[in-house]
Design a protein around this motif. Structure first.
Motif, PDB file in Angstrom:
ATOM      1  N   SER A  74       0.818  -1.212   0.000  1.00  0.00           N
ATOM      2  CA  SER A  74       0.000   0.000   0.000  1.00  0.00           C
ATOM      3  C   SER A  74       0.851   1.262   0.000  1.00  0.00           C
ATOM      4  CB  SER A  74      -0.924   0.016   1.221  1.00  0.00           C
ATOM      5  OG  SER A  74      -0.175   0.088   2.424  1.00  0.00           O
ATOM      6  N   LEU A  75       2.134   1.118   0.309  1.00  0.00           N
ATOM      7  CA  LEU A  75       3.033   2.268   0.332  1.00  0.00           C
ATOM      8  C   LEU A  75       3.837   2.415  -0.951  1.00  0.00           C
ATOM      9  CD1 LEU A  75       4.454   1.781   3.945  1.00  0.00           C
ATOM     10  CD2 LEU A  75       2.502   3.189   3.232  1.00  0.00           C
ATOM     11  N   VAL A  76       3.626   1.516  -1.902  1.00  0.00           N
ATOM     12  CA  VAL A  76       4.398   1.510  -3.137  1.00  0.00           C
ATOM     13  C   VAL A  76       3.502   1.915  -4.304  1.00  0.00           C
ATOM     14  CG1 VAL A  76       5.814   0.130  -4.689  1.00  0.00           C
ATOM     15  CG2 VAL A  76       5.869  -0.313  -2.228  1.00  0.00           C
ATOM     16  N   ALA A  77       3.814   3.019  -4.963  1.00  0.00           N
ATOM     17  CA  ALA A  77       3.025   3.500  -6.092  1.00  0.00           C
ATOM     18  C   ALA A  77       3.741   3.177  -7.404  1.00  0.00           C
ATOM     19  CB  ALA A  77       2.802   4.997  -5.992  1.00  0.00           C
ATOM     20  N   PRO A  78       3.036   2.606  -8.387  1.00  0.00           N
ATOM     21  CA  PRO A  78       3.647   2.362  -9.696  1.00  0.00           C
ATOM     22  C   PRO A  78       3.980   3.683 -10.388  1.00  0.00           C
ATOM     23  CG  PRO A  78       1.579   1.149  -9.422  1.00  0.00           C
ATOM     24  CD  PRO A  78       1.644   2.146  -8.320  1.00  0.00           C
ATOM     25  N   PHE A  79       4.945   3.648 -11.297  1.00  0.00           N
ATOM     26  CA  PHE A  79       5.251   4.830 -12.102  1.00  0.00           C
ATOM     27  C   PHE A  79       5.888   4.373 -13.405  1.00  0.00           C
ATOM     28  CE2 PHE A  79       9.225   3.972  -9.969  1.00  0.00           C
ATOM     29  CZ  PHE A  79      10.225   4.379 -10.835  1.00  0.00           C
ATOM     30  N   GLY A  80       6.105   5.334 -14.294  1.00  0.00           N
ATOM     31  CA  GLY A  80       6.799   5.047 -15.545  1.00  0.00           C
ATOM     32  C   GLY A  80       6.035   4.157 -16.501  1.00  0.00           C
ATOM     33  N   ARG A  81       4.706   4.278 -16.544  1.00  0.00           N
ATOM     34  CA  ARG A  81       3.942   3.450 -17.472  1.00  0.00           C
ATOM     35  C   ARG A  81       4.297   3.803 -18.911  1.00  0.00           C
ATOM     36  NH1 ARG A  81      -1.679   5.490 -15.812  1.00  0.00           N
ATOM     37  NH2 ARG A  81      -0.352   7.317 -15.581  1.00  0.00           N
ATOM     38  N   HIS A  82       4.456   2.776 -19.747  1.00  0.00           N
ATOM     39  CA  HIS A  82       4.695   3.015 -21.164  1.00  0.00           C
ATOM     40  C   HIS A  82       4.107   1.866 -21.971  1.00  0.00           C
ATOM     41  CE1 HIS A  82       8.288   1.191 -19.345  1.00  0.00           C
ATOM     42  NE2 HIS A  82       8.519   0.574 -20.492  1.00  0.00           N
ATOM     43  N   LEU A  83       3.549   2.217 -23.110  1.00  0.00           N
ATOM     44  CA  LEU A  83       2.876   1.268 -23.977  1.00  0.00           C
ATOM     45  C   LEU A  83       3.753   0.932 -25.180  1.00  0.00           C
ATOM     46  CD1 LEU A  83      -0.622   3.024 -24.187  1.00  0.00           C
ATOM     47  CD2 LEU A  83      -0.021   1.099 -22.714  1.00  0.00           C
ATOM     48  N   ALA A  84       3.479  -0.209 -25.783  1.00  0.00           N
ATOM     49  CA  ALA A  84       4.065  -0.563 -27.071  1.00  0.00           C
ATOM     50  C   ALA A  84       3.127  -1.529 -27.773  1.00  0.00           C
ATOM     51  CB  ALA A  84       5.446  -1.194 -26.910  1.00  0.00           C
ATOM     52  N   PHE A  85       3.080  -1.445 -29.097  1.00  0.00           N
ATOM     53  CA  PHE A  85       2.307  -2.411 -29.853  1.00  0.00           C
ATOM     54  C   PHE A  85       2.954  -3.784 -29.792  1.00  0.00           C
ATOM     55  CE2 PHE A  85       1.182   1.353 -32.693  1.00  0.00           C
ATOM     56  CZ  PHE A  85      -0.110   1.472 -32.200  1.00  0.00           C
ATOM     57  N   GLY A  86       2.124  -4.813 -29.951  1.00  0.00           N
ATOM     58  CA  GLY A  86       2.628  -6.107 -30.334  1.00  0.00           C
ATOM     59  C   GLY A  86       2.826  -6.124 -31.840  1.00  0.00           C
ATOM     60  N   ALA A  87       3.053  -7.297 -32.409  1.00  0.00           N
ATOM     61  CA  ALA A  87       3.272  -7.391 -33.851  1.00  0.00           C
ATOM     62  C   ALA A  87       2.051  -6.949 -34.647  1.00  0.00           C
ATOM     63  CB  ALA A  87       3.667  -8.815 -34.226  1.00  0.00           C
ATOM     64  N   ASP A  88       0.854  -7.064 -34.064  1.00  0.00           N
ATOM     65  CA  ASP A  88      -0.383  -6.639 -34.728  1.00  0.00           C
ATOM     66  C   ASP A  88      -1.042  -5.534 -33.905  1.00  0.00           C
ATOM     67  OD1 ASP A  88      -2.748  -6.283 -36.043  1.00  0.00           O
ATOM     68  OD2 ASP A  88      -3.571  -8.267 -35.617  1.00  0.00           O
ATOM     69  N   PRO A  89      -0.871  -4.273 -34.285  1.00  0.00           N
ATOM     70  CA  PRO A  89      -1.437  -3.160 -33.503  1.00  0.00           C
ATOM     71  C   PRO A  89      -2.957  -3.155 -33.432  1.00  0.00           C
ATOM     72  CG  PRO A  89       0.320  -2.374 -34.933  1.00  0.00           C
ATOM     73  CD  PRO A  89       0.014  -3.785 -35.355  1.00  0.00           C
ATOM     74  N   LYS A  90      -3.626  -3.913 -34.289  1.00  0.00           N
ATOM     75  CA  LYS A  90      -5.089  -3.964 -34.237  1.00  0.00           C
ATOM     76  C   LYS A  90      -5.581  -4.774 -33.052  1.00  0.00           C
ATOM     77  CE  LYS A  90      -5.737  -5.584 -38.408  1.00  0.00           C
ATOM     78  NZ  LYS A  90      -4.344  -5.553 -38.938  1.00  0.00           N
ATOM     79  N   THR A  91      -4.799  -5.754 -32.616  1.00  0.00           N
ATOM     80  CA  THR A  91      -5.282  -6.688 -31.590  1.00  0.00           C
ATOM     81  C   THR A  91      -4.334  -6.858 -30.404  1.00  0.00           C
ATOM     82  OG1 THR A  91      -4.261  -8.604 -32.683  1.00  0.00           O
ATOM     83  CG2 THR A  91      -6.506  -8.011 -33.354  1.00  0.00           C
ATOM     84  N   MET A  93      -1.484  -5.122 -27.506  1.00  0.00           N
ATOM     85  CA  MET A  93      -0.850  -4.002 -26.822  1.00  0.00           C
ATOM     86  C   MET A  93      -0.025  -4.554 -25.663  1.00  0.00           C
ATOM     87  SD  MET A  93      -0.501  -0.711 -27.057  1.00  0.00           S
ATOM     88  CE  MET A  93      -1.946  -0.109 -27.942  1.00  0.00           C
ATOM     89  N   ARG A  94       1.134  -3.935 -25.444  1.00  0.00           N
ATOM     90  CA  ARG A  94       1.999  -4.293 -24.323  1.00  0.00           C
ATOM     91  C   ARG A  94       2.031  -3.132 -23.338  1.00  0.00           C
ATOM     92  NH1 ARG A  94       0.573  -8.459 -26.551  1.00  0.00           N
ATOM     93  NH2 ARG A  94       2.036  -9.806 -27.676  1.00  0.00           N
ATOM     94  N   ILE A  95       1.750  -3.438 -22.066  1.00  0.00           N
ATOM     95  CA  ILE A  95       1.742  -2.436 -21.004  1.00  0.00           C
ATOM     96  C   ILE A  95       2.920  -2.713 -20.080  1.00  0.00           C
ATOM     97  CG2 ILE A  95       0.443  -1.445 -19.081  1.00  0.00           C
ATOM     98  CD1 ILE A  95      -2.120  -2.450 -20.465  1.00  0.00           C
ATOM     99  N   SER A  96       3.726  -1.691 -19.852  1.00  0.00           N
ATOM    100  CA  SER A  96       4.911  -1.830 -19.001  1.00  0.00           C
ATOM    101  C   SER A  96       4.939  -0.708 -17.983  1.00  0.00           C
ATOM    102  CB  SER A  96       6.187  -1.782 -19.852  1.00  0.00           C
ATOM    103  OG  SER A  96       6.164  -2.756 -20.875  1.00  0.00           O
ATOM    104  N   TRP A  97       5.517  -0.979 -16.811  1.00  0.00           N
ATOM    105  CA  TRP A  97       5.643   0.039 -15.781  1.00  0.00           C
ATOM    106  C   TRP A  97       6.732  -0.361 -14.804  1.00  0.00           C
ATOM    107  CZ3 TRP A  97       1.988  -3.705 -15.835  1.00  0.00           C
ATOM    108  CH2 TRP A  97       1.663  -4.368 -14.643  1.00  0.00           C
ATOM    109  N   GLN A  98       6.906   0.428 -13.769  1.00  0.00           N
ATOM    110  CA  GLN A  98       8.000   0.223 -12.822  1.00  0.00           C
ATOM    111  C   GLN A  98       7.476   0.421 -11.404  1.00  0.00           C
ATOM    112  OE1 GLN A  98      11.363   2.673 -13.771  1.00  0.00           O
ATOM    113  NE2 GLN A  98      12.636   1.924 -12.078  1.00  0.00           N
TER     114      GLN A  98
END
Length: 525
Positions: A74-91, A93-98
């Motif tokens: 409860s004391l740890v907040a995520p940050f640095g979210r960043h997205l990237a497509f997979g090989a097919d951007p229509k279907t 998505m990759r979600i990354s954070w720290q």
């Protein structure tokens, strides 16, 4: 976090909602005590699967998601979210954070509305340890989290929140959780007009942040980052003796989050991204921090080589460290596999129905007259392939300026392309853009060479420059192809139009928002 006046809706959510959505939110809130559903049902029929990556030798170490936390979640907040497509951007998505500390059971919630985030998808943890590399620097442990979403609906806006035990983005009673809710849109099933942006050589600075905010104002469908991402490695030689501070990545991902959490941030590798402390090839850090399409010749060892198609544009990312004459630390590491894959992939894109344009981006410059000039290794390896497959636009970084060529055919000017002009790659040749003014300290041009851009045109008949040779020596050039030059912070914005007369409308925008270049690319049928 304050609620918006008169509505009672948290401000972070309200900013991304239309008025009807705000009314529906309130009706839902009144009808149910618990706003957020934790149903295990799939969202909108999509099959949402946690992504998996191969194990990497050395760093980073892949840890199970049940890793024991050191502090209360409860004391740890995520940050640095960043997205990237997979090989097919229509279907895909990759979600990354720290997270700053190890947490228990990290996950993503996804839904079609920001107040109805569906089932949890478990995240993969990639822990990266950097030893103390000097007396001035401590050892650093970083924790990067990733989820791969597959089976998404094309042309659909999804909302997502990242969390872990003790920190639930679906907890309306905790404003901190709501701050981790963002959104993305998958590529449309049918072609439509869209914008993408591009630059290289960003780093951490006020100017980099200003460029990010201007990019967000373009409402791009994706962003291309042509390498030299954050400059944690400030030397850029790809050697273990380079000066390196892993903590710069924390600053960079926090800086970029406001854009990259909504806009897929498609990166490739520059010379400052060869972080020699991580295997393999100094790319273990990149593999820990980013989840990229992974459809290149060797995703585990060469994460910055991949391609994707969005609408009527095929995009190819390359790693020029593999062929560079100027900075040879990783030269030849793919043993020719990248160039063979490039030849095959460009041919596939040219034959692919619905692809009107092919855009290639990578770090080292094919054609530039600024500090690093042109890399003969890139020319020797790829120039013939770009010509063979009639690539429409090549985007580079490396030189911290904006410079744009005329259309180049067989190494010479095929057609002058002044500001505002139109060019046809099938007839005239290829336009090459150096967009390295993302935020790092700026370079300049040669003595007596003036900037020349929209509203401030100073054409030169020729400019004395050079290109790097295989023996790592500069070979002098006298060039006629340097058409636009701007020594300010800037980025590229490209509007892609489909239909019976497709075109790419290419603009360069300064940090002030002023346009400094514009041209169009149209292909003969």
């Amino acid at each position: 976090m304050a609620d918006t006046p008169r509505t009672g809706i948290p401000e972070q959510i309200a900013r991304g909602m239309s008025m009807p959505e705000q009314h529906e939110y309130l009706r839902t809130k009144l009808s149910r005590r618990r706003v957020i559903a934790s149903s295990a049902a799939t969202v909108g029929g999509a099959a949402l699967l946690g992504g998996a990556s191969p194990a990497y030798a050395g760093s980073p170490a892949l840890l199970p998601s049940s890793v024991t936390a050191r502090v209360d979640g409860s004391l740890v907040a995520p940050f640095g979210r960043h997205l990237a497509f997979g090989a097919d951007p229509k279907t895909q998505m990759r979600i990354s954070w720290q997270v700053p500390f190890a947490v228990k059971r990290p996950y993503v919630r996804v839904g079609l509305k920001p107040w109805e985030l569906g089932r949890k998808i478990e995240a993969e943890v990639r822990a990266l340890h950097t030893p103390s590399l000097s007396r001035k620097l401590p050892a650093v442990d970083q924790f990067y989290l990733h989820v791969g979403l597959d089976g998404l609906r094309p042309g659909t806006t999804y909302y997502y929140g990242v969390g872990h035990d003790g920190f639930d983005p679906a907890d309306a009673a905790r404003p901190a959780g709501l701050s981790s809710v963002s959104s993305f849109r998958t590529a449309p099933a049918r072609q439509e007009t869209f914008v993408f942006t591009a630059f290289g050589d960003q780093g951490v600075s006020y100017d980099a942040l200003a460029n990010d905010q201007l990019i967000l104002g373009q409402n791009p469908s994706f962003h291309l980052h042509a390498g030299d991402i954050c400059y944690a490695d400030s030397s850029g030689h790809g050697r273990e003796s380079d000066t390196y501070d892993a903590r710069v990545w924390d600053q960079f991902l926090a800086q970029t989050e406001s854009v990259a959490s909504r806009v897929p941030w498609m990166v490739t590798t520059g010379n400052h991204d060869m972080e020699a402390w991580y295997s393999p090839n100094g790319y273990g850090g990149q593999s820990a921090r980013w989840s990229l399409p992974g459809n290149g010749p060797d995703a585990a060892n060469a994460p910055g080589i991949y391609s994707f198609t969005y609408g009527n544009v095929g995009v190819v990312a390359l790693d020029a460290n593999d062929v560079s004459y100027e900075i040879p630390a990783n030269r030849g590491y793919t043993d020719g596999a990248q160039s063979a894959w490039l030849d095959k992939r460009l041919g596939e894109l040219r034959r692919q129905a619905g692809v009107d344009f092919v855009v290639v981006f990578f770090h080292h410059c094919v054609y530039s007259t600024s500090t690093h000039a042109s890399d003969g290794g890139v020319r020797d390896a790829w120039l013939a392939l770009f010509t063979k497959h009639q690539v429409d636009l090549v985007i580079n970084g490396h030189n911290h300026v904006y410079e744009r060529t005329d259309a180049i055919k067989n190494g010479e000017v095929g057609r002058p392309v002044p500001v505002g002009a139109s060019t046809d790659p099938t007839r005239d040749g290829i336009v090459y853009v150096t967009a390295g003014g993302a935020g790092k300290d700026l370079y300049g041009f040669g003595l007596g060479v003036k900037d020349s851009y929209e509203g401030n045109v100073h054409d030169h008949d020729h400019i004395v420059s050079f290109h790097w040779t295989k023996s790592r020596l500069p070979d002098p050039d006298t060039v006629e192809w340097s058409r636009v030059r701007y020594t300010g912070f800037s980025f590229l914005a490209v509007e892609a139009e489909a239909g019976t007369s497709p075109r790419l409308k290419v603009s360069a925008l300064a940090e002030s928002g002023e346009r400094v270049d514009y041209f169009e690319i149209r292909r003969s049928r």
